[in-house]
Structure formats: C-alpha cells, structure tokens
Design an enzyme around this catalytic site. Structure first.
Site, mmCIF file in Angstrom:
data_model
loop_
_atom_site.group_PDB
_atom_site.id
_atom_site.type_symbol
_atom_site.label_atom_id
_atom_site.label_comp_id
_atom_site.label_asym_id
_atom_site.label_seq_id
_atom_site.Cartn_x
_atom_site.Cartn_y
_atom_site.Cartn_z
ATOM 1 N N HIS A 101 0.837 -1.200 0.000
ATOM 2 C CA HIS A 101 0.000 0.000 0.000
ATOM 3 C C HIS A 101 0.869 1.246 0.000
ATOM 4 O O HIS A 101 1.964 1.259 0.540
ATOM 5 C CB HIS A 101 -0.946 0.021 1.207
ATOM 6 C CG HIS A 101 -0.260 -0.184 2.518
ATOM 7 N ND1 HIS A 101 0.088 -1.437 2.978
ATOM 8 C CD2 HIS A 101 0.163 0.693 3.452
ATOM 9 C CE1 HIS A 101 0.696 -1.318 4.144
ATOM 10 N NE2 HIS A 101 0.756 -0.035 4.462
ATOM 11 N N HIS A 103 0.771 5.247 1.074
ATOM 12 C CA HIS A 103 0.076 6.271 1.859
ATOM 13 C C HIS A 103 0.135 7.601 1.118
ATOM 14 O O HIS A 103 1.229 8.046 0.739
ATOM 15 C CB HIS A 103 0.768 6.503 3.201
ATOM 16 C CG HIS A 103 0.736 5.358 4.152
ATOM 17 N ND1 HIS A 103 -0.147 5.291 5.207
ATOM 18 C CD2 HIS A 103 1.493 4.227 4.235
ATOM 19 C CE1 HIS A 103 0.073 4.186 5.904
ATOM 20 N NE2 HIS A 103 1.067 3.521 5.342
#
Ligand code: 5GP
Ligand code: ZN
Length: 143
Positions: A101, A103
């Site tokens: 992922h 951010h």
C-alpha cells in the site's frame, strides 16, 4: 491470489467495510482508518502482493499510474499545502499490513500531525563512497 488473513484483500472484496475513494479493475483506494491528516488515503493493488520486494513491474505500473489522479482529487477537495507519499516495506520499516500500500498524506502546515524524522549523514560519505555504494547496488540490478 487472495490471502485469507489479509485485511486489505477483505477490504477489496467488501468483506470489511472501507471509506472508498477510488476503484477500477486493478486498483483500490480508501481512507486510512487512522487518519494522520484529513484525507490520508491508502492506494493498493487489488491483487495481493506483500510489499514492494514481491511486486512485479506491471502491478507497480498500474498502482503508481493512478496516484497522480487520486493525489489531485485530495488536493482539489481539501486544498492541502503539500503531500507526502510513503510506502513501508517489512516490519523494520514500519509495515504493519502485509499487502502493498501507498500512503497519500496531505499536509496542512506545521503541527498537522505528520513529521518525517529524517536524520541525514552527509558527512559520513565522500563522493567516492557514494560512487562505491551506487556501484554495489547497480551490480545487483538484473535487467
Ligand atoms: P503500514 O504501517 O503497514 O504502512 O500502514 C498500514 C495502515 O493501515 C495503517 O496506517 C493503519 O491505520 C491502516 N489500517 C489497518 N487496518 C485497517 C482497516 O481495517 N481499515 C483501514 N481503512 N485502514 C486500516
Ligand atoms: Zn491482501
């Protein structure tokens, strides 16, 4: 391939609810449940991959190609002054969810909740040292 115990795979599948910001066939983006700043968003590939080390170039390409659009949407929505884009890989680098992922952390100025703690060691490296380090890394690149 989905990972049974992966919370982000469950979010992609809708088994765990999320505040969705963006979705297409390859990429999903949603608000981080722990908002560092308003609009803090996680962008993930739908296909499970643990982190950047295990990510094939095509998945990386798909993932990163969506980031400018999402970043601009956050900017248009909340007019942050800037944005940090961060990706943690392995526990030693603060990765806590082992599904890749990125951010997106919009920045609103001093005291907004995010402060990169970046300690530099410029004086420890001569330009020859930098050439040596670069060469050692470069030799590991398989093309
Ligand atoms: P990491 O520390 O691995 O870079 O970031 C993982 C992030 O996932 C954390 O910032 C954490 O707040 C977020 N997170 C963990 N579980 C959930 C969840 O169930 N839903 C959402 N929206 N975010 C989560
Ligand atoms: Zn997953």
């Amino acid at each position: 391939m989905k990972h049974e115990d992966c919370i982000f795979c469950k979010i992609v599948d809708g088994v765990i609810p999320s505040a969705k910001v963006y979705e297409d066939d390859k990429v999903y983006a949603f608000l981080d449940i722990s908002q560092v700043t308003k609009g803090h968003t996680l962008v993930i590939p739908k296909e499970h991959t643990k982190n950047i080390y295990e990510t094939d170039p095509e998945t990386a390409k798909e993932l990163f190609s969506r980031i400018p659009v999402i970043a601009n949407a956050i900017r248009d929505a909340y007019q942050p002054l800037g944005m940090n884009i961060l990706n943690n890989n392995e526990a030693a680098a603060e990765q806590s969810v082992f599904h890749l992922h990125v951010h997106l952390i919009p920045r609103y100025g001093e005291g907004d909740g995010y402060k990169p703690n970046w300690i530099t060691h410029t004086e420890d490296y001569t330009s020859d040292d930098l050439q040596d380090v670069a060469k050692i890394i470069h030799e590991q690149i398989q093309q």
